[in-house]
Design a protein around this motif. Sequence first.
Motif, PDB file in Angstrom:
ATOM      1  N   LEU A  92      35.585  38.044  41.269  1.00  0.00           N
ATOM      2  CA  LEU A  92      35.482  39.258  40.464  1.00  0.00           C
ATOM      3  C   LEU A  92      36.722  40.125  40.619  1.00  0.00           C
ATOM      4  CD1 LEU A  92      33.902  41.139  38.627  1.00  0.00           C
ATOM      5  CD2 LEU A  92      32.813  42.108  40.657  1.00  0.00           C
ATOM      6  N   GLY A  93      37.130  40.403  41.862  1.00  0.00           N
ATOM      7  CA  GLY A  93      38.289  41.254  42.076  1.00  0.00           C
ATOM      8  C   GLY A  93      39.550  40.671  41.471  1.00  0.00           C
ATOM      9  N   SER A  94      39.719  39.346  41.571  1.00  0.00           N
ATOM     10  CA  SER A  94      40.899  38.698  40.995  1.00  0.00           C
ATOM     11  C   SER A  94      40.882  38.771  39.483  1.00  0.00           C
ATOM     12  CB  SER A  94      40.970  37.237  41.458  1.00  0.00           C
ATOM     13  OG  SER A  94      41.305  37.161  42.833  1.00  0.00           O
ATOM     14  N   GLU A  95      39.707  38.564  38.880  1.00  0.00           N
ATOM     15  CA  GLU A  95      39.627  38.671  37.421  1.00  0.00           C
ATOM     16  C   GLU A  95      39.883  40.090  36.942  1.00  0.00           C
ATOM     17  OE1 GLU A  95      36.997  35.123  35.521  1.00  0.00           O
ATOM     18  OE2 GLU A  95      35.978  37.032  35.856  1.00  0.00           O
ATOM     19  N   VAL A  96      39.341  41.073  37.646  1.00  0.00           N
ATOM     20  CA  VAL A  96      39.587  42.466  37.267  1.00  0.00           C
ATOM     21  C   VAL A  96      41.069  42.782  37.365  1.00  0.00           C
ATOM     22  CG1 VAL A  96      39.212  44.869  37.949  1.00  0.00           C
ATOM     23  CG2 VAL A  96      37.271  43.299  37.804  1.00  0.00           C
ATOM     24  N   ALA A  97      41.710  42.362  38.451  1.00  0.00           N
ATOM     25  CA  ALA A  97      43.142  42.614  38.614  1.00  0.00           C
ATOM     26  C   ALA A  97      43.939  41.999  37.471  1.00  0.00           C
ATOM     27  CB  ALA A  97      43.621  42.075  39.954  1.00  0.00           C
ATOM     28  N   ALA A  98      43.600  40.747  37.106  1.00  0.00           N
ATOM     29  CA  ALA A  98      44.308  40.080  36.015  1.00  0.00           C
ATOM     30  C   ALA A  98      44.095  40.804  34.692  1.00  0.00           C
ATOM     31  CB  ALA A  98      43.845  38.624  35.915  1.00  0.00           C
ATOM     32  N   THR A  99      42.883  41.261  34.446  1.00  0.00           N
ATOM     33  CA  THR A  99      42.591  41.972  33.205  1.00  0.00           C
ATOM     34  C   THR A  99      43.344  43.296  33.137  1.00  0.00           C
ATOM     35  OG1 THR A  99      40.388  40.968  33.089  1.00  0.00           O
ATOM     36  CG2 THR A  99      40.744  42.962  31.793  1.00  0.00           C
ATOM     37  N   LEU A 100      43.391  44.020  34.246  1.00  0.00           N
ATOM     38  CA  LEU A 100      44.078  45.311  34.250  1.00  0.00           C
ATOM     39  C   LEU A 100      45.590  45.142  34.109  1.00  0.00           C
ATOM     40  CD1 LEU A 100      42.106  47.347  36.942  1.00  0.00           C
ATOM     41  CD2 LEU A 100      41.645  47.011  34.516  1.00  0.00           C
ATOM     42  N   ARG A 101      46.126  44.049  34.636  1.00  0.00           N
ATOM     43  CA  ARG A 101      47.552  43.785  34.430  1.00  0.00           C
ATOM     44  C   ARG A 101      47.833  43.462  32.964  1.00  0.00           C
ATOM     45  NH1 ARG A 101      50.827  45.973  35.663  1.00  0.00           N
ATOM     46  NH2 ARG A 101      52.466  44.384  35.612  1.00  0.00           N
ATOM     47  N   ALA A 102      46.860  42.839  32.276  1.00  0.00           N
ATOM     48  CA  ALA A 102      47.013  42.600  30.838  1.00  0.00           C
ATOM     49  C   ALA A 102      47.079  43.909  30.062  1.00  0.00           C
ATOM     50  CB  ALA A 102      45.865  41.734  30.326  1.00  0.00           C
ATOM     51  N   LEU A 103      46.492  44.962  30.631  1.00  0.00           N
ATOM     52  CA  LEU A 103      46.578  46.303  30.039  1.00  0.00           C
ATOM     53  C   LEU A 103      47.811  47.061  30.530  1.00  0.00           C
ATOM     54  CD1 LEU A 103      42.815  47.328  30.391  1.00  0.00           C
ATOM     55  CD2 LEU A 103      44.022  46.790  28.259  1.00  0.00           C
ATOM     56  N   ASP A 104      48.632  46.387  31.325  1.00  0.00           N
ATOM     57  CA  ASP A 104      49.865  46.950  31.880  1.00  0.00           C
ATOM     58  C   ASP A 104      49.598  48.158  32.780  1.00  0.00           C
ATOM     59  OD1 ASP A 104      52.614  46.813  32.250  1.00  0.00           O
ATOM     60  OD2 ASP A 104      53.031  48.313  30.716  1.00  0.00           O
ATOM     61  N   LEU A 105      48.478  48.081  33.523  1.00  0.00           N
ATOM     62  CA  LEU A 105      48.159  49.125  34.488  1.00  0.00           C
ATOM     63  C   LEU A 105      48.674  48.728  35.866  1.00  0.00           C
ATOM     64  CD1 LEU A 105      44.478  49.926  33.440  1.00  0.00           C
ATOM     65  CD2 LEU A 105      46.492  51.341  33.026  1.00  0.00           C
ATOM     66  N   PRO A 106      49.103  49.708  36.679  1.00  0.00           N
ATOM     67  CA  PRO A 106      49.507  49.389  38.059  1.00  0.00           C
ATOM     68  C   PRO A 106      48.286  49.040  38.904  1.00  0.00           C
ATOM     69  CG  PRO A 106      49.593  51.756  37.670  1.00  0.00           C
ATOM     70  CD  PRO A 106      49.277  51.134  36.348  1.00  0.00           C
ATOM     71  N   VAL A 107      48.343  47.883  39.575  1.00  0.00           N
ATOM     72  CA  VAL A 107      47.189  47.386  40.330  1.00  0.00           C
ATOM     73  C   VAL A 107      47.618  46.994  41.734  1.00  0.00           C
ATOM     74  CG1 VAL A 107      45.388  45.633  40.474  1.00  0.00           C
ATOM     75  CG2 VAL A 107      46.095  46.497  38.235  1.00  0.00           C
ATOM     76  N   THR A 108      46.891  47.522  42.731  1.00  0.00           N
ATOM     77  CA  THR A 108      47.019  47.065  44.110  1.00  0.00           C
ATOM     78  C   THR A 108      45.723  46.357  44.475  1.00  0.00           C
ATOM     79  OG1 THR A 108      48.450  48.919  44.688  1.00  0.00           O
ATOM     80  CG2 THR A 108      47.399  47.746  46.500  1.00  0.00           C
ATOM     81  N   LEU A 109      45.856  45.124  44.956  1.00  0.00           N
ATOM     82  CA  LEU A 109      44.698  44.296  45.288  1.00  0.00           C
ATOM     83  C   LEU A 109      44.638  44.139  46.805  1.00  0.00           C
ATOM     84  CD1 LEU A 109      42.367  42.530  44.249  1.00  0.00           C
ATOM     85  CD2 LEU A 109      44.024  40.677  43.906  1.00  0.00           C
ATOM     86  N   VAL A 110      43.557  44.631  47.421  1.00  0.00           N
ATOM     87  CA  VAL A 110      43.413  44.647  48.871  1.00  0.00           C
ATOM     88  C   VAL A 110      42.392  43.588  49.278  1.00  0.00           C
ATOM     89  CG1 VAL A 110      42.834  46.049  50.886  1.00  0.00           C
ATOM     90  CG2 VAL A 110      43.909  47.125  48.881  1.00  0.00           C
ATOM     91  N   GLU A 111      42.799  42.681  50.158  1.00  0.00           N
ATOM     92  CA  GLU A 111      41.933  41.571  50.566  1.00  0.00           C
ATOM     93  C   GLU A 111      41.978  41.387  52.073  1.00  0.00           C
ATOM     94  OE1 GLU A 111      39.648  38.604  51.384  1.00  0.00           O
ATOM     95  OE2 GLU A 111      39.661  39.440  49.352  1.00  0.00           O
TER      96      GLU A 111
END
Length: 410
Positions: free
Chosen positions: A148-167
């Motif tokens: 889920l987190g990876s898909e959300v990150a990918a989708t938000l990057r498609a919207l050209d939003l800045p994304v930090t993914l913490v794992e």
Amino acid sequence: MRRVAIAGAGLAGLTAAQELRRLGHDGEISMIGAERHRPYRRPPLSKEYLLDDTTDVALAGTDELSATWLLGHPATGLDLAGRRVRRGALPSVPFDALVIATGVRARTLPGTGELRGVVTLRSLDDALALRAALAGRPRVVVAGAGFLGSEVAATLRALDLPVTLVEPDRVPLRRPLGEQVGAIVAGLHRAHGVDLRLGRRVAGVTGAGRVERVHLDDGTALPADLLVVALGAEPETEWLRGCGLRLDRGVVVDRLGLAAPRVAAAGDVARRPSALLGGELVRVEHHGNALEQGAQAARALLGVAAPFDPVPSFWCHLYGHRLQSVGFTGAGYDLRLVTREPDGRFFAEYHRDGRLVGAVTAGFVRRLTACRRLLDEESRQPPMPPSGPSSMTGPPGTTSQGATGPVATR
């Protein structure tokens, strides 16, 4: 059997109701749902639904069921002897037969308090809230780099939003797919501009009424306007405590899908034995499993079911790559990265005691189809002896495909 209650108005519950009608059940069907919505498709919520507000996620066929829809209030208890589903202060729902399909609930992040801008993504209402928040072009932190987190990150990057993914783990998706495949996914995130923070946890969130800083356990403070919590899910079984059913990280069912006489369980909440894993209990949070197990629950209640032991499969979309899997995958198995191409395509197999139990790919679909045929044949063979942990615990590090609970929800 005149009255059937279905606790859980999602895909598994809907499929059970549709199969009951298809097989000739003409009695009452009561659909009990915690959400106010009729059944809908969950997979698009982390992908196209966030990109396009015209995306329709409603599932067809609800009007033809002739069911009583009891939505907006969850089941709160089960009186198995009295054959009633409790709904808090609302009237109980009597039944002759019951399908338990209450699914899972999203894990939350302790200590976020009443700050605005902290969201989970499990329900349609969650997705609506997230989509509204994205209109302000926020700086986003995603806690958890599972599916889920990876898909959300990918989708938000498609919207050209800045994304930090913490794992917290060493690589994304290590538990469900293993170290080498997780490293490939990490490369995809980085190649598409995600600020990937591995081996780190979200320790807290601060702000004046809403999210302003997300604090990591190494002391880093990340500026943020939105925190998406994607830390996995837990089976929705609290309402069943003390009812007499066997609960063990889900509702335990037999090979027919029954938890008790005239009581079936289906979908994300159900744990069933798998012949491919020597009879170990598995709980599968995949879209296809909800379809198959929902129909199986109906057949079990009507007394026309054969033993149920399908090979699970899932899919996941990341940056134009379609990850597809069959069988059982994860860090608890022997992972063999068979092929890896510079363009991101790969094929990996998972073995246990030298025996193929699963495969995952991006791009090599024919190989996956061949593995699926082999696993289908293997699942019809006598169960192999359990290896390592007992059938009650599953192999270490497995995902929700294994007995510790699969996490893939596609």
